[in-house]
Every structure is written in structure tokens, then in C-alpha cells.
Design a protein around this motif. Structure first.
Motif, PDB file in Angstrom:
ATOM      1  N   THR A 323       0.842  -1.361   0.010  1.00  0.00           N
ATOM      2  CA  THR A 323      -0.134   0.018   0.052  1.00  0.00           C
ATOM      3  C   THR A 323       0.839   1.254   0.066  1.00  0.00           C
ATOM      4  OG1 THR A 323      -0.260  -0.594   2.369  1.00  0.00           O
ATOM      5  CG2 THR A 323      -2.197  -0.987   0.892  1.00  0.00           C
ATOM      6  N   PRO A 324       2.141   1.243   0.535  1.00  0.00           N
ATOM      7  CA  PRO A 324       2.782   2.569   0.492  1.00  0.00           C
ATOM      8  C   PRO A 324       3.051   2.914  -1.258  1.00  0.00           C
ATOM      9  CG  PRO A 324       3.981   1.136   1.789  1.00  0.00           C
ATOM     10  CD  PRO A 324       2.768   0.322   1.361  1.00  0.00           C
ATOM     11  N   ALA A 325       2.521   2.300  -2.096  1.00  0.00           N
ATOM     12  CA  ALA A 325       2.804   2.393  -3.470  1.00  0.00           C
ATOM     13  C   ALA A 325       1.574   3.450  -3.912  1.00  0.00           C
ATOM     14  CB  ALA A 325       2.479   1.297  -4.344  1.00  0.00           C
ATOM     15  N   ALA A 326       0.731   3.684  -2.870  1.00  0.00           N
ATOM     16  CA  ALA A 326      -0.292   4.649  -3.001  1.00  0.00           C
ATOM     17  C   ALA A 326       0.138   5.993  -3.199  1.00  0.00           C
ATOM     18  CB  ALA A 326      -1.455   4.381  -2.035  1.00  0.00           C
ATOM     19  N   LEU A 327       1.638   6.211  -2.454  1.00  0.00           N
ATOM     20  CA  LEU A 327       1.874   7.437  -2.430  1.00  0.00           C
ATOM     21  C   LEU A 327       2.320   7.952  -3.819  1.00  0.00           C
ATOM     22  CD1 LEU A 327       3.962   7.187   0.860  1.00  0.00           C
ATOM     23  CD2 LEU A 327       2.007   8.448   0.480  1.00  0.00           C
ATOM     24  N   LEU A 328       2.088   6.954  -4.655  1.00  0.00           N
ATOM     25  CA  LEU A 328       2.531   7.567  -6.452  1.00  0.00           C
ATOM     26  C   LEU A 328       1.506   8.127  -6.868  1.00  0.00           C
ATOM     27  CD1 LEU A 328       5.189   4.887  -7.071  1.00  0.00           C
ATOM     28  CD2 LEU A 328       5.736   7.055  -6.222  1.00  0.00           C
ATOM     29  N   VAL A 329       0.165   7.597  -6.348  1.00  0.00           N
ATOM     30  CA  VAL A 329      -1.103   8.214  -7.281  1.00  0.00           C
ATOM     31  C   VAL A 329      -1.314   9.597  -7.326  1.00  0.00           C
ATOM     32  CG1 VAL A 329      -3.641   7.680  -7.359  1.00  0.00           C
ATOM     33  CG2 VAL A 329      -2.097   5.927  -6.644  1.00  0.00           C
ATOM     34  N   PRO A 330      -0.896  10.353  -6.162  1.00  0.00           N
ATOM     35  CA  PRO A 330      -1.157  11.804  -6.325  1.00  0.00           C
ATOM     36  C   PRO A 330      -0.349  12.488  -7.411  1.00  0.00           C
ATOM     37  CG  PRO A 330      -1.193  11.208  -4.228  1.00  0.00           C
ATOM     38  CD  PRO A 330      -0.529   9.961  -4.791  1.00  0.00           C
ATOM     39  N   LEU A 331       0.868  11.725  -8.101  1.00  0.00           N
ATOM     40  CA  LEU A 331       1.619  12.231  -9.269  1.00  0.00           C
ATOM     41  C   LEU A 331       0.937  12.199 -10.381  1.00  0.00           C
ATOM     42  CD1 LEU A 331       4.855  10.814  -7.847  1.00  0.00           C
ATOM     43  CD2 LEU A 331       4.306  13.216  -7.338  1.00  0.00           C
ATOM     44  N   LEU A 332      -0.207  11.684 -10.416  1.00  0.00           N
ATOM     45  CA  LEU A 332      -1.045  11.530 -11.677  1.00  0.00           C
ATOM     46  C   LEU A 332      -1.239  12.751 -12.443  1.00  0.00           C
ATOM     47  CD1 LEU A 332      -4.123   9.298 -11.903  1.00  0.00           C
ATOM     48  CD2 LEU A 332      -3.920  11.554 -13.370  1.00  0.00           C
ATOM     49  N   ASP A 333      -0.699  12.823 -13.735  1.00  0.00           N
ATOM     50  CA  ASP A 333      -0.759  13.754 -14.657  1.00  0.00           C
ATOM     51  C   ASP A 333      -0.875  13.113 -16.245  1.00  0.00           C
ATOM     52  OD1 ASP A 333      -0.533  16.442 -15.829  1.00  0.00           O
ATOM     53  OD2 ASP A 333       1.010  17.103 -14.538  1.00  0.00           O
ATOM     54  N   ARG A 334      -0.819  14.073 -17.203  1.00  0.00           N
ATOM     55  CA  ARG A 334      -0.834  13.535 -18.515  1.00  0.00           C
ATOM     56  C   ARG A 334       0.693  12.704 -18.673  1.00  0.00           C
ATOM     57  NH1 ARG A 334      -4.342  15.053 -22.366  1.00  0.00           N
ATOM     58  NH2 ARG A 334      -6.111  16.434 -21.806  1.00  0.00           N
ATOM     59  N   GLY A 335       0.751  12.042 -19.848  1.00  0.00           N
ATOM     60  CA  GLY A 335       2.009  11.493 -20.168  1.00  0.00           C
ATOM     61  C   GLY A 335       2.377  10.369 -19.347  1.00  0.00           C
ATOM     62  N   PRO A 336       3.763  10.171 -19.149  1.00  0.00           N
ATOM     63  CA  PRO A 336       4.133   9.058 -18.387  1.00  0.00           C
ATOM     64  C   PRO A 336       3.705   9.078 -16.820  1.00  0.00           C
ATOM     65  CG  PRO A 336       5.981  10.257 -19.697  1.00  0.00           C
ATOM     66  CD  PRO A 336       4.838  10.974 -19.705  1.00  0.00           C
ATOM     67  N   TRP A 337       3.189  10.258 -16.343  1.00  0.00           N
ATOM     68  CA  TRP A 337       2.984  10.193 -14.965  1.00  0.00           C
ATOM     69  C   TRP A 337       1.652   9.534 -14.748  1.00  0.00           C
ATOM     70  CZ3 TRP A 337       6.281  11.317 -11.369  1.00  0.00           C
ATOM     71  CH2 TRP A 337       7.357  12.038 -12.007  1.00  0.00           C
ATOM     72  N   LEU A 338       1.044   9.409 -15.825  1.00  0.00           N
ATOM     73  CA  LEU A 338      -0.597   8.582 -15.912  1.00  0.00           C
ATOM     74  C   LEU A 338      -0.204   7.169 -15.837  1.00  0.00           C
ATOM     75  CD1 LEU A 338      -3.545   8.293 -16.251  1.00  0.00           C
ATOM     76  CD2 LEU A 338      -3.165   8.678 -18.512  1.00  0.00           C
ATOM     77  N   TRP A 339       0.771   6.773 -16.393  1.00  0.00           N
ATOM     78  CA  TRP A 339       1.160   5.254 -16.413  1.00  0.00           C
ATOM     79  C   TRP A 339       1.702   4.905 -15.075  1.00  0.00           C
ATOM     80  CZ3 TRP A 339      -0.583   2.126 -19.922  1.00  0.00           C
ATOM     81  CH2 TRP A 339      -0.813   2.552 -21.099  1.00  0.00           C
TER      82      TRP A 339
END
Length: 434
Positions: A323-339
Motif C-alpha cells: 500500500t505505500p505504492a499509493a503515495l505515487l498516485v497523487p503524481l497523476l498527470d498527463r503522459g508518463p505520470w499517468l502510467w
């Protein structure tokens, strides 16, 4: 509560029982030494659950998008919708468990699906007549949530009676796998339907799925009769269920861990439609695919739960935290950040899928049949209450602070959800039986 003349299963057995478990009506549950798929009623329940999940997950995408696109709802209103959809577990969750323990489960499940079919059918009809309002949306999601209370408590309570205690892990693996597949198909299809044919059409499909589920459930041959009517007051029965869950150290740890998961997931997930559609300008189909990635994670977690627990031990499997992987979800943006955010969401949901199989199987194993409905209702009250609180908090935080502050708050709660397990006797458990 009046005791039945049979013996109750031991709560802390060191080995799994090999004899069939008695059911509340005195009948013997089928032996689960083989596959649960050999039982016709389980196959019927599974088929109805597939339709049920498809309707639920399509509606999960379509309802907030209908509010955003047809009624120009804001973040606080979207958060209110999400909160109302789970508020029923706080309002009637605990008494629903006592009622389920007194009723035949098949009738409860059929009535719940018929109610949701009618409620969701009213939304496309109102839209077509140009009379749809936000108030109607609020009422529909609240009343549909009341039906969901009885559906969720009833389906989890009847499962041990159909497959036996020894078959719980396999049966729950099948049900969580189904839930994950429905997340993929339902939310992916829901986003595609909204994009191609509008949100009202997607909600009509949800209504049809609930109706088909109700018809399927009528094929269940029988469900065990409840124990003879007790003169114990409803409040005393509710208290007995609460004491069973909160007084047991392992059940209490499972409750706290899952509550943190749900609270964080609701804070984070409620604002995803706003982030995708309003801030990033992405399509509804992209939102559906992102949620579908979470379904893939649930699927993988469910399928790997049993072999992984057999290899490292039940407690360690529950403790292992992705679940610490959830800390990467707020980085969501267009392009590679979406992936990147999509991959993090997949890993987060993978851990939740594994916990669903192992945690639900363990709590069912530790609970005697006469308390099954109230145990499940207590968990659903706590966990879905956390969803309601998280959804309401999400909308409020987004209004008072920023969208990304809200996303980071939810991700942090998800990242800490493993701590109650680490501080409990669960870490020493080798298997579901001890």
C-alpha cells in the motif's frame, strides 16, 4: 439470544476441522474438502454476484459523471454523492445484521437487487423526461445504498453455509476474483458507455444487470432456515455482534486495518473523476481504464493470496504491505505520470485484493453461525462507514484546501493501513485454522 442445541465451532482451533459445519437450521453444510464449484447453489450465487458486480461498477462510474456532465456538479456535490452511497451502512448497518440472522437469505438478496434495479432505472427515465435533479441523484444513491447493506451482509453470511468452513478460502478467492474482474469490465465498460452513449444509458445497463441478478438468485434451491425466533431484544443482539468483533484481538486488528484502507481509498478515489475530467481534461473512458487497472490489481491479489499465504504464513501475508505504492498516485498527470500512477494504483489494489480473500475467510472461520450476520454487519458498518466519512472528507478537503492536498491525504492513509496488523497476534498465525 436462545442457544441452539448444536455445538458451535471452536474459535481458535489449531487445525482445520474435517467434518461438515452445522448450519443455524440444523442442516449440514456441504463438505468443502473439494471444490466449491461442485455445489449448485454456490454456482448460482456466483452467477448472480457477477451480474450484481457489473451493475455496481458501471454505476460507480456513471453516477458521478452524470452529476458532472448533466447537472454541472462541483467537487463538494460529487463528494456528497459518494458519501450518500455508503451512508446507509452507518444508518442501518448494525440492525441489518441482526435482521439477516433472523430471515431467509435468498429473499433478502432478491429484494435488494429488485430495489436497486428500480432505483437506477429512474435516473435515465428522469433524464429523458428532462426532470433530473441533484436531489433525485442524492435520494437514489442513498436508497440504493440501503439495499446494498442487505445484499452485502446476506451474501457474506450465506457463503459458509453453502461451502463449509474448510472451503472458505477457495470460495472467497472466487468471489474476490469476480469482484476484480467486474471492476475491470464494469468500470472499463462504464467509462466506455458514458463516452459513447452518455451516462444515462450506462445507468440503464446497471438497472438491467440488477434485475438479471435478482432473477438468477431465485434459482437457489434453498437457504438454511434461521434459528428459532429469539426473544432477545434487537439492541442486545447488536451488542453481542459488536462484542464478538471488537473483543477478539485478531478480528479487531482486521477491522482497523481495513478501516484505514477504506478511509484512504475513499478520500483518494472520490476526487479522481474531478482530477480526470475537470483538471486534466481527460476522457471518461480514461477514468474507466484507470479504475480498471485497479481491478487488475484486485484480480492478481485474489489469485495469489492462497498460494502466497501457504508459503509465507497467513499472518505474514496479511502484514506484507504494497500500500505505500499509493503515495505515487497523487503524481497523476498527463503522459508518463499517468502510467506511473496507474501502476501504483494496480499495486495498491493488489494488496487489497489479497487482504479481501484472507481477511474475510479468517473472520468467517472465527465466527459461529448464529453470529455470522451480525459479524458481517459490524465489519460492513465500520468499513463502509469509513467510505462514507472518507468521501465526505474528500469533498470538504477539496473545497477548503486543494485537490492535490486531498489526494495526498488519502494516499497517506492507505500507506499506513498495515500498522494494526503489525501490532496484533495476526503476525503469528500460520493458517486460517491457527
Amino acid at each position: 439470544m436462545t442457544s441452539s442445541p448444536r455445538r458451535r465451532p471452536e474459535r481458535r482451533s489449531r487445525t482445520l476441522r474435517t467434518t461438515p459445519e452445522p448450519t443455524p437450521g440444523g442442516a449440514t453444510a456441504p463438505s468443502a474438502t473439494g471444490s466449491p464449484w461442485r455445489d449448485q447453489d454456490f454456482r448460482t450465487l456466483f452467477g448472480a454476484a457477477a451480474l450484481n458486480q457489473l451493475g455496481t461498477n458501471t454505476g460507480h462510474v456513471a453516477v458521478p459523471l452524470l452529476a458532472l456532465t448533466a447537472l454541472d456538479a462541483g467537487p463538494a456535490q460529487v463528494g456528497t454523492l459518494a458519501a450518500l452511497s455508503t451512508l446507509a451502512f452507518l444508518l442501518i448497518g448494525l440492525p441489518a445484521g441482526a435482521w439477516v440472522d433472523r430471515l431467509r437469505t435468498r429473499g433478502v438478496l432478491v429484494a435488494a437487487d429488485l430495489a436497486r434495479a428500480a432505483l437506477f432505472a429512474s435516473l435515465p427515465l428522469a433524464w429523458w423526461l428532462d426532470v433530473l435533479t441533484l436531489g433525485q441523484l442524492y435520494a437514489v444513491v442513498l436508497l440504493a445504498g440501503c439495499a446494498t447493506v442487505f445484499c452485502d451482509v446476506g451474501s457474506q453470511s450465506v457463503l459458509p453455509q453453502l461451502v463449509g468452513r474448510e472451503g472458505l478460502v477457495r470460495a472467497n478467492t472466487a468471489m474476490v476474483t469476480l469482484m476484480a474482474a467486474a471492476n475491470i469490465a464494469g468500470r472499463g465498460a462504464g467509462g466506455a458507455l458514458v463516452a459513447a452513449l452518455t451516462a444515462p444509458f450506462a445507468l440503464a445497463c446497471s438497472s438491467a444487470a440488477y434485475l438479471a441478478s435478482a432473477l438468477r438468485l431465485t434459482a437457489i434451491r434453498s437457504t438454511p432456515a434461521p434459528a428459532p425466533a429469539a426473544r432477545t431484544p434487537l439492541t442486545a443482539q447488536i451488542r453481542e455482534g459488536l462484542q464478538h468483533v471488537l473483543g477478539h484481538p485478531e478480528l479487531r486488528a482486521l477491522t482497523l486495518a481495513a478501516t484505514l484502507n477504506n478511509l484512504g481509498g475513499a478520500v483518494l478515489g472520490t476526487m479522481l473523476p474531478v482530477l480526470f475530467v475537470r483538471e486534466l481534461g481527460l476522457s471518461p473512458a480514461s477514468l474507466g481504464l484507470f479504475w480498471a487497472a485497479g481491478g487488475v490489481g484486485l484480480l492478481l491479489g485474489a489469485r495469489l493470496a492462497r498460494p502466497f499465504a501457504a508459503r509465507v504464513g497467513y499472518g505474514r501475508a496479511l502484514l506484507l504491505s504494497l500500500t505505500p505504492a499509493a503515495l505515487l498516485v497523487p503524481l497523476l498527470d498527463r503522459g508518463p505520470w499517468l502510467w506511473l500512477a496507474g501502476g501504483a494504483w494496480l499495486l495498491t489494489m493488489m494488496k487489497i485484493g489479497s487482504d479481501n480473500v484472507l481477511g474475510v475467510s479468517l473472520r468467517q472461520h472465527l465466527t459461529p453461525d448464529p453470529l455470522m450476520g451480525r459479524m458481517n454487519a459490524t465489519f460492513r458498518f465500520t468499513l463502509t462507514g469509513a467510505l462514507a466519512l472518507g468521501s465526505a472528507t474528500s469533498g470538504l478537503l477539496a473545497e477548503l484546501t486543494t485537490l492535490h492536498t486531498t489526494l495526498w491525504t488519502g494516499a497517506t492513509l492507505l500507506a499506513l493501513s498495515w500498522t494494526p496488523v503489525a501490532l496484533s497476534p495476526l503476525t503469528r498465525r500460520r493458517g486460517v485454522g491457527g
